[in-house]
Enzyme design. Structure first.
Site, short mmCIF file in Angstrom:
data_model
loop_
_atom_site.label_atom_id
_atom_site.label_comp_id
_atom_site.label_asym_id
_atom_site.label_seq_id
_atom_site.Cartn_x
_atom_site.Cartn_y
_atom_site.Cartn_z
N ALA A 45 -36.14 155.65 5.40
CA ALA A 45 -37.47 156.06 4.94
C ALA A 45 -38.30 154.80 4.79
CB ALA A 45 -37.35 156.79 3.62
N GLY A 90 -32.45 156.96 5.47
CA GLY A 90 -32.96 158.23 6.02
C GLY A 90 -32.66 158.39 7.51
N GLU A 97 -29.28 159.63 7.72
CA GLU A 97 -29.31 161.02 7.25
C GLU A 97 -29.83 161.97 8.34
OE1 GLU A 97 -31.32 159.55 3.69
OE2 GLU A 97 -29.88 160.69 2.49
N GLU A 142 -29.29 152.47 0.34
CA GLU A 142 -30.22 152.75 -0.77
C GLU A 142 -29.78 152.10 -2.08
OE1 GLU A 142 -29.21 154.96 1.49
OE2 GLU A 142 -30.84 156.30 2.07
#
Ligand code: HXC
Length: 260
Positions: free
Chosen positions: A66, A111, A114, A134
């Site tokens: 992200a 992300g 993911e 993260e």
């Protein structure tokens, strides 16, 4: 919607979504998530699509996570909304009726990892790097990583990745079953296309039913899963493609599936 950070193409039943935001190694900002959702909608609405490839442009990055510049200033409520938005879009990816192959060409971090985890399986370049870093930012995965990774590689390997935040190579990802197959960078896409063509040559009803049976079965107990399987089997057998597939076998010829 005119895409600025996504390339979308579709031919011969094979759709391709390519993340292309090179300045930020394809990091997912809100605009890119919206474009991704829009491209997924196109895939789900196109009857001709039988398989989707998701990849990143170039050799450096699939998706580097992200967008940290967008996450950093968020309030707790804003963070929850951002995570919810990502979870929803990535959930739409997982729930696509047709099979999806993640073609991981480079960094698949946070992300980005993911996104790959929500695909049906992953092919990776020898240069690909995976990780859920993260924890090194003082947060935790928020686009499904804490839930999908343990289901794929097991609890303890997932915890090791999530708690250390370390990057792992494609070879390590292959060893732990995160990646199905690994290829030199220049042959990765063709290898994925070869598998995509094989999948696209099958009947669409059975492709979707097979995916649905596995996905739904993973969320229920075994007897319920068996129930789901036999219902979907019966549904498939009633399809024109099943008539064609079984007839072709009995007539000793190759089936020609029409996707119905
Ligand atoms: C914003 C990013 C970015 C990211 C890279 N960039 N990753 N920008 N968000 N996730 C930008 C860099 O700031 C830089 O911009 C440019 O891309 C090139 O990156 P470099 O760091 O210069 O490249 P390199 O040294 O080769 O290192 C590559 C890297 C590193 C190892 C991938 O960029 C990195 O560690 N990125 C962050 C990875 C990460 O922590 N991902 C998880 C994010 S959190 P400039 O302008 O300086 O050239 C997350 C949470 C999801 O995903 C859930 C939310 C709810």
């Amino acid at each position: 919607m005119a895409y600025t950070s996504i390339e979308f193409s579709c031919s011969d039943g094979i759709a391709r979504i390519t993340f292309n935001r090179p300045k930020a190694l394809n990091a997912l900002n809100a605009a890119l998530l919206d474009e991704f959702a829009d491209a997924l909608k196109k895939v789900s609405q196109d009857e001709a699509v039988r398989v989707l490839l998701v990849t990143g442009a170039g050799e450096k990055s699939f998706v580097a996570g992200a967008d940290i510049t967008e996450i950093a200033p968020l309030s707790p409520l804003g963070a929850k909304k951002f995570a919810q938005r990502g979870q929803t879009v990535i959930g739409q990816l997982q729930d696509l009726a047709v099979p999806v192959i993640a073609v991981v060409n480079g960094y698949a971090l946070g992300g980005g990892c993911e996104v790959a985890l929500a695909c049906d399986f992953i092919y990776a370049s020898e240069k690909a790097i995976f990780g859920l870093p993260e924890i090194s930012l003082g947060v935790i995965p928020g686009f499904g990583g804490t839930q999908r990774l343990p289901r794929i590689v097991g609890e303890s390997r997932a915890k090791e990745m999530i708690l250390t935040g370390k990057h792992i190579s494609a070879t390590e990802a292959l060893e732990i079953g995160l990646v199905n197959r690994m290829f030199p960078p220049d042959t990765l896409m063709e290898a994925a296309m070869e598998t995509a063509r094989m999948i696209a040559s099958k009947g669409k009803a059975s492709l979707c039913a097979a995916k649905q049976a596995v996905n739904q079965g993973l969320n229920v107990d075994l007897p319920t899963g068996m129930h789901i399987e036999r219902d979907l089997f019966a549904l498939c057998l009633a399809s024109p493609d099943a008539k064609e597939g079984t007839a072709a076998f009995l007539e000793k010829r190759k089936p020609v599936f029409t996707g119905s």
